[in-house]
Enzyme design. Structure first.
Site, mmCIF file in Angstrom:
data_model
loop_
_atom_site.group_PDB
_atom_site.id
_atom_site.type_symbol
_atom_site.label_atom_id
_atom_site.label_comp_id
_atom_site.label_asym_id
_atom_site.label_seq_id
_atom_site.Cartn_x
_atom_site.Cartn_y
_atom_site.Cartn_z
ATOM 1 N N GLY A 123 4.486 -10.746 12.900
ATOM 2 C CA GLY A 123 3.089 -11.283 12.705
ATOM 3 C C GLY A 123 2.628 -10.885 11.343
ATOM 4 O O GLY A 123 2.932 -9.988 10.648
ATOM 5 N N GLU A 157 6.803 -1.081 10.314
ATOM 6 C CA GLU A 157 6.784 -1.589 9.024
ATOM 7 C C GLU A 157 8.086 -1.956 8.424
ATOM 8 O O GLU A 157 8.396 -1.295 7.355
ATOM 9 C CB GLU A 157 5.931 -0.372 8.086
ATOM 10 C CG GLU A 157 4.704 -0.014 8.772
ATOM 11 C CD GLU A 157 3.451 -1.183 8.466
ATOM 12 O OE1 GLU A 157 3.889 -2.068 7.945
ATOM 13 O OE2 GLU A 157 2.452 -0.490 8.603
HETATM 14 P P1 TMP Z 1 0.239 -3.705 9.344
HETATM 15 O O1 TMP Z 1 1.026 -5.141 9.552
HETATM 16 O O2 TMP Z 1 0.677 -2.715 10.046
HETATM 17 O O3 TMP Z 1 -1.234 -3.948 9.267
HETATM 18 O O4 TMP Z 1 0.593 -3.015 7.848
HETATM 19 C C1 TMP Z 1 1.300 -3.939 6.773
HETATM 20 C C2 TMP Z 1 1.396 -2.874 5.661
HETATM 21 O O5 TMP Z 1 1.871 -3.878 4.538
HETATM 22 C C3 TMP Z 1 -0.032 -2.595 5.043
HETATM 23 O O6 TMP Z 1 -0.106 -1.195 4.579
HETATM 24 C C4 TMP Z 1 -0.193 -3.587 3.854
HETATM 25 C C5 TMP Z 1 1.151 -3.935 3.306
HETATM 26 N N1 TMP Z 1 1.348 -5.090 2.806
HETATM 27 C C6 TMP Z 1 2.008 -5.329 1.684
HETATM 28 O O7 TMP Z 1 2.379 -4.246 1.062
HETATM 29 N N2 TMP Z 1 2.111 -6.332 1.058
HETATM 30 C C7 TMP Z 1 1.796 -7.628 1.769
HETATM 31 O O8 TMP Z 1 1.870 -8.777 0.976
HETATM 32 C C8 TMP Z 1 0.859 -7.570 2.776
HETATM 33 C C9 TMP Z 1 0.514 -8.851 3.338
HETATM 34 C C10 TMP Z 1 0.850 -6.328 3.454
HETATM 35 MG MG MG Z 2 1.054 -1.902 12.144
#
Ligand code: TMP
Ligand code: MG
Ligand code: ADP
Length: 178
Positions: free
Chosen positions: A7, A84
């Site tokens: 998601g 991640e």
């Molecule tokens: P999360 O899904 O646990 O919130 O973490 C997503 C991580 O991915 C957050 O550190 C931001 C990073 N991210 C990218 O590096 N590139 C992207 O295009 C997006 C949407 C998130």
């Molecule tokens: Mg997360």
């Protein structure tokens, strides 16, 4: 068994990963949780959710050596979780698929990058998964279910950050910055 939790940001992927692992630990199973070294948000030695929930984690490099380390270190565990997954190379999918023959494997990752392009490693893991848990966040513009992540400023594809830099958005309110 391979469970993929996917998601946009803020959908509760890390919260769900922690919940599933904690249940296994309560049931007496040995569990190990991995996260990539580049994710330095909140706590370097734990997977951490945006709401403060945490679970201790082993940090591995988001490259082939890290994928190898996940394979080796998982040997004596019955439950293996990786958060991640989008930061790891696609070969992680084959390693997790193999581990899932004998263990419960839980993999959480972003569906799409901020441009709306699929993350290859998440896609591959979804294809191998016995179960896909597809979560939505709440769109910060309209409050409807959010399936996408809005970047508030342009930048590289991989850019670790949280609420100051990213927002959850529905299809209608998502756009590519710059
Ligand atoms: P999360 O899904 O646990 O919130 O973490 C997503 C991580 O991915 C957050 O550190 C931001 C990073 N991210 C990218 O590096 N590139 C992207 O295009 C997006 C949407 C998130
Ligand atoms: Mg997360
Ligand atoms: P993910 O790993 O998918 O980014 P987390 O499990 O870390 O998600 O965090 C989920 C939590 O984020 C929610 O329980 C809620 O407290 C918080 N949150 C902040 N903004 C939002 C939003 N727009 N939609 C849903 N939850 C949000």
């Amino acid at each position: 068994m391979l469970v993929a939790i996917v998601g946009p940001m803020f959908a509760g992927k890390t919260t769900e990963l922690i919940r599933l692992v904690e249940r296994q630990v309560i049931a007496g199973r040995r569990a190990i949780v991995f996260k990539p070294t580049i994710d330095d948000r909140y706590d370097p030695d734990a997977v951490a959710a945006h709401n403060g929930a945490k679970y201790k984690a082993v940090r591995v490099a988001p490259d082939e050596s890290g994928v190898g380390a996940i394979k080796e270190l998982s040997a004596s565990y019955q439950v293996v979780a990786v958060d991640e997954v989008q930061f790891f190379p696609p070969s992680l999918a084959e390693v997790l698929n193999e581990l899932a023959d004998e263990k419960l494997v839980v993999a959480a990752g972003l569906n799409l990058d901020y441009r709306g392009q699929p993350f290859e490693t998440t896609m591959r893991i979804m294809a191998y998964a016995d179960k896909v848990v597809s979560l939505t966040a709440v769109c910060t513009v309209c409050g409807r279910p959010a399936t996408r992540t809005q970047r508030l400023a342009p930048g590289p594809r991989i850019y670790v950050g949280g609420a100051g830099l990213y927002e959850a958005r529905c299809r209608r309110h998502h756009s590519v910055p710059g």
